[in-house]
Design a protein around this motif. Sequence first.
Motif, PDB file in Angstrom:
ATOM      1  N   ALA A  16       0.838  -1.210   0.000  1.00  0.00           N
ATOM      2  CA  ALA A  16       0.000   0.000   0.000  1.00  0.00           C
ATOM      3  C   ALA A  16       0.869   1.256   0.000  1.00  0.00           C
ATOM      4  O   ALA A  16       0.577   2.237  -0.714  1.00  0.00           O
ATOM      5  N   PHE A  17       1.960   1.243   0.765  1.00  0.00           N
ATOM      6  CA  PHE A  17       2.850   2.408   0.818  1.00  0.00           C
ATOM      7  C   PHE A  17       3.479   2.663  -0.552  1.00  0.00           C
ATOM      8  O   PHE A  17       3.484   3.796  -1.044  1.00  0.00           O
ATOM      9  N   TYR A  18       3.985   1.622  -1.190  1.00  0.00           N
ATOM     10  CA  TYR A  18       4.648   1.846  -2.474  1.00  0.00           C
ATOM     11  C   TYR A  18       3.654   2.147  -3.586  1.00  0.00           C
ATOM     12  O   TYR A  18       3.986   2.842  -4.549  1.00  0.00           O
ATOM     13  N   ARG A  19       2.399   1.705  -3.424  1.00  0.00           N
ATOM     14  CA  ARG A  19       1.372   2.128  -4.380  1.00  0.00           C
ATOM     15  C   ARG A  19       1.169   3.645  -4.241  1.00  0.00           C
ATOM     16  O   ARG A  19       1.067   4.360  -5.235  1.00  0.00           O
ATOM     17  N   TRP A  85       7.644  11.535   2.077  1.00  0.00           N
ATOM     18  CA  TRP A  85       7.807  10.131   2.505  1.00  0.00           C
ATOM     19  C   TRP A  85       7.110   9.944   3.860  1.00  0.00           C
ATOM     20  O   TRP A  85       6.352   9.000   4.060  1.00  0.00           O
ATOM     21  N   HIS A  86       7.370  10.876   4.769  1.00  0.00           N
ATOM     22  CA  HIS A  86       6.790  10.802   6.112  1.00  0.00           C
ATOM     23  C   HIS A  86       5.263  10.858   6.041  1.00  0.00           C
ATOM     24  O   HIS A  86       4.560  10.040   6.650  1.00  0.00           O
ATOM     25  N   GLN A  87       4.749  11.807   5.276  1.00  0.00           N
ATOM     26  CA  GLN A  87       3.292  11.979   5.163  1.00  0.00           C
ATOM     27  C   GLN A  87       2.638  10.721   4.586  1.00  0.00           C
ATOM     28  O   GLN A  87       1.649  10.209   5.139  1.00  0.00           O
ATOM     29  N   LEU A  88       3.196  10.187   3.510  1.00  0.00           N
ATOM     30  CA  LEU A  88       2.586   9.002   2.877  1.00  0.00           C
ATOM     31  C   LEU A  88       2.668   7.787   3.791  1.00  0.00           C
ATOM     32  O   LEU A  88       1.738   6.983   3.849  1.00  0.00           O
ATOM     33  N   ALA A  95      -4.386   4.434   7.738  1.00  0.00           N
ATOM     34  CA  ALA A  95      -5.571   4.021   6.970  1.00  0.00           C
ATOM     35  C   ALA A  95      -5.901   2.540   7.166  1.00  0.00           C
ATOM     36  O   ALA A  95      -7.043   2.129   6.974  1.00  0.00           O
ATOM     37  N   GLY A  96      -4.897   1.737   7.553  1.00  0.00           N
ATOM     38  CA  GLY A  96      -5.164   0.297   7.573  1.00  0.00           C
ATOM     39  C   GLY A  96      -4.836  -0.442   8.852  1.00  0.00           C
ATOM     40  O   GLY A  96      -5.270  -1.583   9.033  1.00  0.00           O
TER      41      GLY A  96
END
Length: 138
Positions: A16-19, A85-88, A95-96
């Motif tokens: 999910a992070f890399y998406r 990077w930090h925000q995402l 979210a999960g």
Amino acid sequence: MPDLDTRTQIHDMVVAFYRAVVFDDVLEPVFDEIAEVDWPSHIPRLIDYWCRILLGDPSYAGAMYAAHRHLHERAPLQVEWFDRWHQLFVETVDAGWSGPQAEAAKAHAERSLASLSRRLVDGAWQLDGTRTGAGADA
Ligand code: HEM
């Protein structure tokens, strides 16, 4: 909401992070154009990395700092990249996942960002939003 306490949950978080990274206008070019990351091998390494951090699983044997030093040599790290990077990462985890391991993941990410900032850009990025020195206006 589950916690980040199994390899399956960590797998899903990393994907999910890399998406989110791939659809991000700031970070996508860093991974795809500057680092030319080979996603099929990068994702499993990241899953192993987070399984080591969160589960104590010994499968990651990479050199996290060297990878970023190498990136910095190709294109100097920008404060904006740290922010994004930090925000995402925080958005993805929130979210999960929730619980002590999700909190530990965010805390580890923040410590790692601060450490990369200190070692590579003279502390230009700081978690509290202070901007100093090289790259601060970028
Ligand atoms: C400014 C923020 C960051 C940027 C722009 C960034 C970017 C990158 C890029 C482009 C690579 C691929 C390097 C390559 O294969 O040549 C990479 C690798 C990696 N990153 Fe980051 N990263 C950042 C922060 C972090 C943080 C905070 C962590 C951990 C909490 C992290 C963990 C890793 C790991 C484990 C690898 C794989 C290293 C290996 O090949 O073994 N990164 N990063």
